[in-house]
Design an enzyme around this catalytic site. Structure first.
Site, short mmCIF file in Angstrom:
data_model
loop_
_atom_site.label_atom_id
_atom_site.label_comp_id
_atom_site.label_asym_id
_atom_site.label_seq_id
_atom_site.Cartn_x
_atom_site.Cartn_y
_atom_site.Cartn_z
N HIS A 64 110.43 41.26 -3.92
CA HIS A 64 110.46 39.82 -3.66
C HIS A 64 109.90 39.11 -4.88
O HIS A 64 109.47 39.75 -5.85
CB HIS A 64 109.68 39.48 -2.39
CG HIS A 64 108.21 39.75 -2.45
ND1 HIS A 64 107.68 41.01 -2.59
CD2 HIS A 64 107.13 38.90 -2.39
CE1 HIS A 64 106.35 40.94 -2.61
NE2 HIS A 64 105.99 39.67 -2.50
N HIS A 66 107.31 36.95 -5.38
CA HIS A 66 105.92 36.57 -5.61
C HIS A 66 105.45 37.15 -6.94
O HIS A 66 105.84 38.25 -7.34
CB HIS A 66 105.02 37.08 -4.48
CG HIS A 66 105.00 36.18 -3.29
ND1 HIS A 66 104.79 36.62 -2.00
CD2 HIS A 66 105.18 34.83 -3.18
CE1 HIS A 66 104.81 35.59 -1.16
NE2 HIS A 66 105.05 34.50 -1.85
N ASP A 68 102.82 38.55 -8.20
CA ASP A 68 102.15 39.84 -8.39
C ASP A 68 103.12 41.02 -8.33
O ASP A 68 102.73 42.16 -8.57
CB ASP A 68 101.01 40.02 -7.39
CG ASP A 68 101.46 39.97 -5.94
OD1 ASP A 68 102.32 39.13 -5.61
OD2 ASP A 68 100.94 40.75 -5.12
N HIS A 69 104.38 40.73 -8.04
CA HIS A 69 105.42 41.76 -8.04
C HIS A 69 106.48 41.51 -9.11
O HIS A 69 107.40 42.31 -9.24
CB HIS A 69 106.10 41.82 -6.67
CG HIS A 69 105.19 42.25 -5.57
ND1 HIS A 69 105.25 43.49 -4.97
CD2 HIS A 69 104.17 41.59 -4.95
CE1 HIS A 69 104.32 43.59 -4.04
NE2 HIS A 69 103.64 42.45 -4.00
N HIS A 141 107.98 38.62 5.61
CA HIS A 141 107.13 38.06 4.56
C HIS A 141 107.56 36.61 4.34
O HIS A 141 108.71 36.25 4.63
CB HIS A 141 107.29 38.88 3.28
CG HIS A 141 106.16 38.75 2.32
ND1 HIS A 141 104.85 39.04 2.65
CD2 HIS A 141 106.13 38.35 1.01
CE1 HIS A 141 104.07 38.84 1.61
NE2 HIS A 141 104.82 38.41 0.60
N ASP A 212 106.12 43.90 0.50
CA ASP A 212 105.07 43.26 1.30
C ASP A 212 105.64 42.92 2.67
O ASP A 212 106.73 42.36 2.79
CB ASP A 212 104.60 41.97 0.62
CG ASP A 212 103.74 42.24 -0.60
OD1 ASP A 212 103.61 43.41 -0.99
OD2 ASP A 212 103.23 41.26 -1.18
N HIS A 270 98.69 48.42 -2.45
CA HIS A 270 98.61 46.96 -2.29
C HIS A 270 97.31 46.59 -1.56
O HIS A 270 97.29 45.93 -0.53
CB HIS A 270 99.83 46.44 -1.53
CG HIS A 270 100.07 44.96 -1.71
ND1 HIS A 270 99.56 44.03 -0.84
CD2 HIS A 270 100.77 44.27 -2.63
CE1 HIS A 270 99.94 42.82 -1.23
NE2 HIS A 270 100.68 42.93 -2.32
#
Length: 305
Positions: A64, A66, A68-69, A141, A212, A270
């Site tokens: 996805h 976001h 941090d990914h 999510h 996530d 995570h």
């Protein structure tokens, strides 16, 4: 196959954990086979601490969008080009991944000197290359998010060369045809069916890498019967409601899913930055109280599949 964890922290990095990125080394003897799942900020720095070269990467899967990914992706793509790498690269991810990559390259005046393909995916089979297939499953999510199931095809069983020689089949090209399960005809008119001389097929390995997610309808199908399941355990049991409110899972939920799905091994990752080493061991104990075959991923940890 083997997994190499480059980043195991949730949301933000810590002194000992970078944000999410996982390498999958397919360990195929004749083909490129290094895949990356998610690419948080600093992923290319983490790669420098391994034996793997970005030039070996041929597929990147983004769960996805976001940060941090994702925020490590533009830098990795550019560095790969600046190193003179020409091997093609394919990126798979949800709607918006193409715009993100193209915009980052355009406004920074950057480009790639290698063929770059970007595939925006939905739920379902992504590809099957004859050796393995990859299927995407929707997660629970705030942003569109996917988990990936990687399944190796079964491998043909060993050919009984001794029995074939006893039957008068000369070693060489005919053995290759028989190994493929074909039927051949000998000079004396006899037909030899390869299937009669093959051991049982060797079952392929299966792996589930979750994006996530809170509890979701697709989770059981994604994880069912896999050898290894990689799942987030962002918060502990006591903070389960908070985890779910943000589209994340607790230790209990990850372990309960692993037990219900009948997986071989659960690897949790995570981890919230609120947990120090002692806190991380607490997360591991909570999971093992429900599903004993649980491991905690640390940065640079390697797991065989």
């Amino acid at each position: 196959m083997e997994l190499i964890f480059l980043g195991t922290s949730a949301g933000v990095p810590t002194r000992t954990r970078n944000v999410t990125a996982i390498l999958l080394n397919l360990q195929h003897p004749t083909q490129s086979g290094l895949w990356l799942f998610d690419c948080g900020e600093g992923t290319q720095h983490q790669l420098l601490h391994t034996a793997f070269n970005p030039g070996k990467l041929d597929k990147i899967f983004i769960s996805h969008l976001h940060g941090d990914h994702l925020f490590g992706l533009p830098g990795l793509l550019c560095s790969r080009s600046m190193s003179g790498i020409i091997q093609p690269l394919t990126i798979y991810g949800p709607h918006g991944i193409r715009e993100f990559v193209e915009t980052a390259l355009r406004i920074s005046g950057s480009w790639t000197d290698y063929p770059l393909e970007i595939v925006e995916i939905g739920a379902g089979e992504i590809f099957d290359d004859g050796l393995r297939k990859v299927t995407a499953y929707p997660m629970e999510h705030p942003l569109e998010c996917y988990g990936y199931r990687i399944e190796e095809h079964d491998k043909p069983g060993a050919l009984n060369a001794q029995a074939l020689k006893a039957a008068g089949v000369p070693p060489g090209p005919l053995f290759q045809e028989l190994k493929a399960g074909k039927t051949i005809m000998l000079d004396d008119g006899r037909q030899i069916n390869g299937a009669d001389y093959l051991a049982a097929p060797v079952p392929g390995k299966a792996l589930a890498i979750f994006g996530d997610t809170g509890p979701c309808d697709a989770a059981l199908e994604l994880a069912k019967g896999v050898d290894v399941m990689v799942h987030e355990a962002t918060l502990d049991m006591a903070m389960e409601a908070k985890a779910n409110s943000r589209g994340h899972s607790s230790t209990r939920q990850a372990a309960a899913l692993a037990r219900e799905a009948g997986v071989g091994k659960l690897i949790i990752t995570h981890v919230s930055s609120r947990y120090d080493d002692k806190g991380c061991q607490h997360l591991l104990r909570e999971c093992r109280s429900i599903f004993p075959a649980t491991e905690l991923a640390n940065d640079f940890a390697v797991f065989s599949i």
